[in-house]
Write an enzyme that holds these catalytic residues in place. Structure first.
Site, PDB file in Angstrom:
ATOM      1  N   SER A  41       0.366  -6.863 -12.328  1.00 27.48           N
ATOM      2  CA  SER A  41       0.479  -5.474 -11.875  1.00 27.48           C
ATOM      3  C   SER A  41      -0.455  -4.659 -12.765  1.00 27.48           C
ATOM      4  CB  SER A  41       1.922  -4.961 -11.979  1.00 27.48           C
ATOM      5  OG  SER A  41       2.239  -4.643 -13.321  1.00 27.48           O
ATOM      6  N   ARG A  56       8.025  -6.002 -11.058  1.00 26.86           N
ATOM      7  CA  ARG A  56       9.236  -5.199 -10.785  1.00 26.86           C
ATOM      8  C   ARG A  56       9.716  -5.466  -9.357  1.00 26.86           C
ATOM      9  NH1 ARG A  56       8.291   0.054 -10.255  1.00 26.86           N
ATOM     10  NH2 ARG A  56       6.049   0.187 -10.662  1.00 26.86           N
ATOM     11  N   TYR A  77       1.761   4.558   5.210  1.00 26.07           N
ATOM     12  CA  TYR A  77       2.472   3.315   4.874  1.00 26.07           C
ATOM     13  C   TYR A  77       2.608   2.421   6.109  1.00 26.07           C
ATOM     14  CZ  TYR A  77       6.175   0.342   2.893  1.00 26.07           C
ATOM     15  OH  TYR A  77       6.915  -0.722   2.439  1.00 26.07           O
ATOM     16  N   VAL A  78       3.081   3.019   7.196  1.00 24.35           N
ATOM     17  CA  VAL A  78       3.317   2.247   8.421  1.00 24.35           C
ATOM     18  C   VAL A  78       1.991   1.705   8.973  1.00 24.35           C
ATOM     19  CG1 VAL A  78       4.055   2.475  10.835  1.00 24.35           C
ATOM     20  CG2 VAL A  78       5.490   3.368   8.993  1.00 24.35           C
ATOM     21  N   ALA A  79       0.943   2.505   8.885  1.00 26.94           N
ATOM     22  CA  ALA A  79      -0.371   2.033   9.363  1.00 26.94           C
ATOM     23  C   ALA A  79      -0.846   0.849   8.525  1.00 26.94           C
ATOM     24  CB  ALA A  79      -1.385   3.175   9.317  1.00 26.94           C
ATOM     25  N   GLY A 123       1.978  -7.374  -7.980  1.00 24.03           N
ATOM     26  CA  GLY A 123       3.175  -6.533  -8.117  1.00 24.03           C
ATOM     27  C   GLY A 123       4.372  -7.385  -8.512  1.00 24.03           C
TER      28      GLY A 123
HETATM   29  P1  NDP Z   1       8.347  -1.381  -6.557  1.00 21.26           P
HETATM   30  O1  NDP Z   1       7.771  -0.008  -6.589  1.00 21.26           O
HETATM   31  O2  NDP Z   1       9.697  -1.653  -7.105  1.00 21.26           O
HETATM   32  O3  NDP Z   1       7.322  -2.407  -7.267  1.00 21.26           O
HETATM   33  C1  NDP Z   1       5.982  -2.398  -6.878  1.00 21.26           C
HETATM   34  C2  NDP Z   1       5.208  -3.399  -7.710  1.00 21.26           C
HETATM   35  O4  NDP Z   1       3.826  -3.327  -7.326  1.00 21.26           O
HETATM   36  C3  NDP Z   1       5.259  -3.092  -9.191  1.00 21.26           C
HETATM   37  O5  NDP Z   1       5.197  -4.303  -9.929  1.00 21.26           O
HETATM   38  C4  NDP Z   1       3.990  -2.269  -9.410  1.00 21.26           C
HETATM   39  O6  NDP Z   1       3.592  -2.317 -10.763  1.00 21.26           O
HETATM   40  C5  NDP Z   1       3.025  -3.004  -8.476  1.00 21.26           C
HETATM   41  N1  NDP Z   1       1.881  -2.219  -8.055  1.00 21.26           N
HETATM   42  C6  NDP Z   1       1.864  -0.986  -7.500  1.00 21.26           C
HETATM   43  N2  NDP Z   1       0.594  -0.590  -7.289  1.00 21.26           N
HETATM   44  C7  NDP Z   1      -0.206  -1.616  -7.692  1.00 21.26           C
HETATM   45  C8  NDP Z   1      -1.598  -1.819  -7.733  1.00 21.26           C
HETATM   46  N3  NDP Z   1      -2.465  -0.886  -7.321  1.00 21.26           N
HETATM   47  N4  NDP Z   1      -2.076  -2.993  -8.210  1.00 21.26           N
HETATM   48  C9  NDP Z   1      -1.219  -3.956  -8.655  1.00 21.26           C
HETATM   49  N5  NDP Z   1       0.106  -3.819  -8.655  1.00 21.26           N
HETATM   50  C10 NDP Z   1       0.604  -2.654  -8.183  1.00 21.26           C
HETATM   51  O7  NDP Z   1       8.252  -1.827  -5.015  1.00 21.26           O
HETATM   52  P2  NDP Z   1       9.129  -2.866  -4.177  1.00 21.26           P
HETATM   53  O8  NDP Z   1       9.459  -4.028  -5.012  1.00 21.26           O
HETATM   54  O9  NDP Z   1      10.182  -2.128  -3.481  1.00 21.26           O
HETATM   55  O10 NDP Z   1       8.060  -3.268  -3.058  1.00 21.26           O
HETATM   56  C11 NDP Z   1       7.287  -4.455  -3.113  1.00 21.26           C
HETATM   57  C12 NDP Z   1       6.630  -4.658  -1.758  1.00 21.26           C
HETATM   58  O11 NDP Z   1       7.641  -4.730  -0.758  1.00 21.26           O
HETATM   59  C13 NDP Z   1       5.695  -3.517  -1.352  1.00 21.26           C
HETATM   60  O12 NDP Z   1       4.575  -4.038  -0.688  1.00 21.26           O
HETATM   61  C14 NDP Z   1       6.549  -2.702  -0.406  1.00 21.26           C
HETATM   62  O13 NDP Z   1       5.786  -1.977   0.517  1.00 21.26           O
HETATM   63  C15 NDP Z   1       7.343  -3.804   0.267  1.00 21.26           C
HETATM   64  N6  NDP Z   1       8.574  -3.327   0.879  1.00 21.26           N
HETATM   65  C16 NDP Z   1       9.562  -2.744   0.123  1.00 21.26           C
HETATM   66  C17 NDP Z   1      10.722  -2.289   0.733  1.00 21.26           C
HETATM   67  C18 NDP Z   1      11.839  -1.637  -0.018  1.00 21.26           C
HETATM   68  O14 NDP Z   1      12.776  -1.140   0.617  1.00 21.26           O
HETATM   69  N7  NDP Z   1      11.835  -1.616  -1.352  1.00 21.26           N
HETATM   70  C19 NDP Z   1      10.908  -2.435   2.190  1.00 21.26           C
HETATM   71  C20 NDP Z   1       9.816  -3.064   2.880  1.00 21.26           C
HETATM   72  C21 NDP Z   1       8.699  -3.497   2.231  1.00 21.26           C
HETATM   73  P3  NDP Z   1       2.691  -1.172 -11.464  1.00 21.26           P
HETATM   74  O15 NDP Z   1       3.135   0.137 -10.893  1.00 21.26           O
HETATM   75  O16 NDP Z   1       2.988  -1.355 -12.903  1.00 21.26           O
HETATM   76  O17 NDP Z   1       1.283  -1.515 -11.106  1.00 21.26           O
END
Ligand code: NDP
Length: 255
Positions: free
Chosen positions: A41, A20, A161-163, A17
């Site tokens: 990603s 972004r 999500y929390v789980a 990921g």
């Molecule tokens: P975004 O939605 O902004 O970005 C998520 C990233 O993960 C993207 O690059 C997306 O790219 C990628 N992604 C999603 N699904 C998959 C997949 N199946 N395989 C590979 N890549 C994947 O999320 P955030 O930056 O906000 O979150 C990043 C992490 O931080 C997550 O684990 C989230 O739970 C955690 N988090 C975020 C918080 C927040 O407030 N934003 C708070 C607490 C934790 P693509 O869709 O192109 O695959």
């Protein structure tokens, strides 16, 4: 003496990921320390763009779009990274989702949404740990899982999500036991961060204000403010920290 610099020159970092939001900030932070970073990603164009950002900072990279819920794709990712670089020093399990269909009272949440969330947030993280395990042991590296405050306390209406995030903290602790002393394994648990994932929250004025009222820092974090502790945990400065979950939440869950 412990190395007090943040120099990751010649090291290899994989960020799931990493295209972004928080993951992109982590990718750029490691690239700024001289690391070769492989951000991945599911979206080809985003991966290409993130790879170019690493190369612009002088690092080498690889564009390997990967869905972390696809175990064959994950295996291929780590084989390709090893083939190119011959080592992996840090893996950041950052890819995560919180599907809108999985928000609500428990009886309204579709069980399939539960599966989907587990497959990315938890099973995906385990697949990456497994795929990178022998390379991390060879390099004496570090694994960092991006959990959430929702991995430490309960949050209503976000059950899957929390789980998964509680599971990720448990996975962190048990991997840390099995891989010590060769590999350090830690988690970072952000509070709310300004990314695409929280767009819906920030558009809901009442909810947004309610969350700010709960946050002593009175704002959501910038993604860079999560990337900085991740780089710290991967560095020599954190050489005695393992099995830890570092909460980075602007004081939200402080009692
Ligand atoms: P975004 O939605 O902004 O970005 C998520 C990233 O993960 C993207 O690059 C997306 O790219 C990628 N992604 C999603 N699904 C998959 C997949 N199946 N395989 C590979 N890549 C994947 O999320 P955030 O930056 O906000 O979150 C990043 C992490 O931080 C997550 O684990 C989230 O739970 C955690 N988090 C975020 C918080 C927040 O407030 N934003 C708070 C607490 C934790 P693509 O869709 O192109 O695959």
């Amino acid at each position: 003496m412990t190395d007090m610099t943040l120099d990751f020159s010649d090291q290899v970092v994989v960020v799931t990921g990493g295209t972004r939001g928080i993951g992109r900030a982590i990718t750029e932070a490691f690239a700024a320390t001289g690391a070769n970073v492989v951000p991945t990603s599911r979206t080809d164009a985003d991966v290409t763009e993130a790879v170019e950002a690493v190369q612009e900072q002088g690092g080498e990279s690889l564009a390997i779009p990967t869905d972390v819920s696809d175990k064959k794709a994950v295996k291929n990712l780590f084989v390709q990274v090893q083939d190119k670089f011959g080592r992996i020093d840090t893996v950041v399990n950052n890819a995560g989702i919180n599907p809108m269909g999985a928000l609500g009272r428990p009886e309204a949440i579709d069980v399939d949404e539960f599966d989907r969330t587990i497959n990315v947030n938890l099973r995906g993280a385990f697949a990456c740990a497994r795929g990178a395990g022998s390379a991390l042991q060879a390099s004496g590296g570090s694994l960092i899982n991006i959990a959430s405050v929702g991995g430490v306390v309960g949050i209503p209406r976000q059950h899957p999500y929390v789980a998964t995030k509680h599971g990720l903290v448990g996975l962190t602790k048990s991997l840390a036991l099995d891989w010590a002393p060769d590999v350090r394994v830690n988690a970072v648990a952000p509070g709310y961060v300004t990314t695409d994932l929280t767009d819906g929250i920030r558009e809901n004025e009442d909810l947004y204000q309610h969350l700010l009222d709960q946050t002593p820092m009175d704002r959501f974090a910038d993604p860079d403010e999560i990337a900085a502790p991740v780089v710290f945990l991967a560095s020599e400065m954190a050489s005695y920290i393992t099995g830890e979950c570092l909460v980075v939440d602007g004081g939200w869950i402080t009692e």
